[in-house]
Motif scaffolding. Structure first.
Motif, short mmCIF file in Angstrom:
data_model
loop_
_atom_site.label_atom_id
_atom_site.label_comp_id
_atom_site.label_asym_id
_atom_site.label_seq_id
_atom_site.Cartn_x
_atom_site.Cartn_y
_atom_site.Cartn_z
N SER A 262 41.32 42.34 41.94
CA SER A 262 41.00 41.04 42.52
C SER A 262 40.70 40.03 41.42
CB SER A 262 39.75 41.16 43.39
OG SER A 262 40.10 41.38 44.71
N ARG B 114 39.01 36.01 40.89
CA ARG B 114 38.28 34.96 41.59
C ARG B 114 38.67 33.60 41.03
NH1 ARG B 114 31.87 34.31 42.37
NH2 ARG B 114 31.89 32.04 42.36
N THR C 55 39.81 34.50 46.37
CA THR C 55 40.30 35.60 45.53
C THR C 55 41.77 35.86 45.85
OG1 THR C 55 39.68 37.28 47.13
CG2 THR C 55 38.03 36.72 45.48
N VAL D 11 36.13 40.87 37.94
CA VAL D 11 35.45 41.14 39.22
C VAL D 11 36.16 42.29 39.96
CG1 VAL D 11 34.58 38.79 39.59
CG2 VAL D 11 36.88 39.38 40.36
N LYS E 44 36.50 44.00 44.16
CA LYS E 44 36.13 43.85 45.56
C LYS E 44 35.80 45.25 46.11
CE LYS E 44 39.43 42.96 48.33
NZ LYS E 44 40.55 42.29 48.91
N GLU F 221 28.72 38.44 44.69
CA GLU F 221 29.18 37.08 44.38
C GLU F 221 29.85 36.40 45.57
OE1 GLU F 221 31.23 36.84 40.68
OE2 GLU F 221 29.94 38.36 39.77
N SER G 21 33.54 43.02 53.06
CA SER G 21 33.91 43.09 51.64
C SER G 21 32.95 42.26 50.83
CB SER G 21 35.30 42.51 51.41
OG SER G 21 36.28 43.20 52.11
N LEU H 229 32.36 40.84 46.64
CA LEU H 229 32.90 40.75 45.28
C LEU H 229 31.75 40.99 44.32
CD1 LEU H 229 35.81 39.97 44.35
CD2 LEU H 229 34.84 37.77 43.66
N LYS I 8 33.12 43.66 37.73
CA LYS I 8 33.99 44.84 37.67
C LYS I 8 33.24 46.09 37.19
CE LYS I 8 38.54 44.31 36.83
NZ LYS I 8 39.58 43.73 36.03
N CYS J 92 31.55 48.21 39.90
CA CYS J 92 32.36 48.66 41.03
C CYS J 92 32.08 50.12 41.39
CB CYS J 92 33.83 48.44 40.70
SG CYS J 92 34.95 49.09 41.93
#
Ligand code: ADP
Ligand code: ASP
Ligand code: MG
Length: 421
Positions: free
Chosen positions: A271, A273, A318, A349, A351, A381, A391, A393, A396, A399
């Motif tokens: 993803s 942003r 996104t 980032v 998701k 975010e 979902s 965000l 990364k 995650c």
């Protein structure tokens, strides 16, 4: 298609699809050949869809990049479709060596007609007469996944993972009894079993849940294949090509896990942003942004508008990493046209999403999700929701922690392994 009468019964049609890892080398191809022949010898008519061997699609993409910075999409499709042509012919040879009549067909030969959107074409129609003729002659039919042809006779591909869609679309066209998707895991799990080793295998999942999981990053099925399955009521069985265990059935209603609120956790590290700053607050600007992106087939996902003082807004959304460069180019033109100040993009980032049909009737799922993430000090975010998914965000590097925590929170891991005693 009329199903053949055989020995007083009706022969069933089975479509089987084998992904890249299942046909990675000659040994794998011979194993698949045995499996296909085994199905045929049980008395079924068999259509087998195969992907390109191992990572060969990735290698072809690398090769293209070595000769051109910006290869034409038409030529990319011409190139990538060759991968599947290698595996269909080799599989047909291996089946022939086992003494069964067999024929391999490319997507175009199998009658798969698509629109003209190179690299992510959609199947518009399947003319199944050639397939039916070959099946009626008693042959196993091997079809190249991931490809089709336009009305102008150009070869197209269906997007990464598109062999799944070829298989389900063929199963729909042939009114097959089942579409079996053979892959390198035992079925659909509550999350990617490569990330969370004790993720639970689901015995059934609904089309809607699977569609969300697939669209939100679970690579195991291409989203479009699930859509085809849902529309044409194709029963899909996701299972391993390396053993004979039962896998996961994708169907209209999930019978086993009915009382489960959250069925799975998906994550997508691709993803990106985008934020557009100081967008004038007047009707039509959102249309200007998103229509321009849609006209270039750029798929936008989460969208949030934040009002600022005065008559200005910030709009954040996104999209997929593969479309980042193109989207940035387009957005730089759009901001001039609409009078916005600037646009930035951030690909650091990921998701993370929870999916479950039970969310419709259960309150507090979002609160539980945010609570779990807060416990791990994970900053959210952006948030987006639908009836059966939430979902968020996150950065990364957070995650994996987020996925593990959500698996724990919603009880989606296998119980710890008991001793045999
Ligand atoms: P194939 O080459 O057979 O098409 P893919 O690599 O496209 O296989 O899809 C299978 C992979 O999907 C698995 O190896 C697994 O890592 C990944 N995956 C992601 N999410 C899930 C999930 N929820 N359940 C099962 N597999 C998943
Ligand atoms: N070979 C194609 C890909 O790697 C299609 C597929 O595997 O389904 O994306
Ligand atoms: Mg795949």
């Amino acid at each position: 298609m009329e199903k053949t009468q055989e020995k007083g019964g009706i022969m069933s049609i089975i479509v089987q699809k084998f992904g890249g890892s299942s046909v990675a080398d000659a040994e794998c191809i011979k194993r698949v050949a045995n499996r296909v022949v085994e199905t045929k010898r049980k008395g079924h008519q068999v259509v087998t869809v195969v992907s390109a061997m191992g990572d060969s699609t990735d290698h072809l993409i690398d090769l293209a990049k070595q000769v051109s910075k910006n290869p034409s999409v038409r030529e990319m499709d011409m190139l990538l479709s060759t991968g599947e042509q290698v595996s269909i012919s080799l599989l047909a040879m291996a089946i022939h060596a086992l003494g069964e009549p067999v024929v391999s067909l490319t997507g175009p030969q199998a009658g798969i007609k698509t629109d003209g959107v190179f690299s992510k074409a959609r199947i518009m129609d399947i003319t199944s007469s050639r397939l039916e003729k070959e099946l009626d002659e008693g042959k196993i039919v091997i079809v190249a996944g991931f490809q089709g042809i336009t009305i102008d006779n150009d070869i197209t591909t269906l997007g990464r993972g598109g062999s799944d869609t070829t298989a389900v679309a063929l199963a729909a066209a042939l009114k097959a009894d089942i579409c079996e998707i053979y892959t390198d895991v035992d079925g659909v799990y509550t999350t990617d079993p490569r990330l969370v080793k004790n993720a639970k295998k689901l015995s059934t999942i609904t089309y809607d849940e699977m569609l969300e999981l697939a669209s939100l990053g679970a690579q195991v099925l291409q989203p479009r294949s699930v859509e085809f399955g849902k529309i044409h009521k194709v029963k899909i069985h996701v299972r391993s090509s390396f053993n004979h265990e039962e896998g996961t059935i994708v169907q209209e209603v999930s019978d086993m896990e009915n009382d489960i609120v959250v069925s799975g956790v998906a994550f997508d590290k691709k993803s990106v942003r985008f934020t557009v700053y100081d967008v004038p607050d007047r009707p039509g600007v959102a249309k200007d942004i998103f229509k321009t992106l849609a006209d270039r087939s750029i798929n936008v996902d989460m969208i949030v508008q934040i009002s600022r003082e005065g008559s200005l807004n910030d709009i954040t959304f996104t999209l997929d990493r593969d479309q980042m460069e193109e989207a940035l180019k387009v957005m730089k033109e759009v901001i001039v046209n609409i009078g916005a100040k600037d646009v930035t993009c951030d690909d650091d980032v990921a998701k993370v999403s929870i999916v479950g049909a039970g969310m419709i009737t259960n309150f507090g799922v979002a609160a539980d999700m945010f609570d779990a993430l807060a416990e791990e000090k994970i900053n959210i975010e952006l948030i987006s929701t639908s009836e059966i998914k939430i979902s968020v965000l996150v950065r990364k590097d957070q995650c994996e922690k987020a996925v593990r925590k959500l698996i724990e929170k919603f009880d989606l891991a296998e119980e710890s392994i008991q001793s045999i005693e």
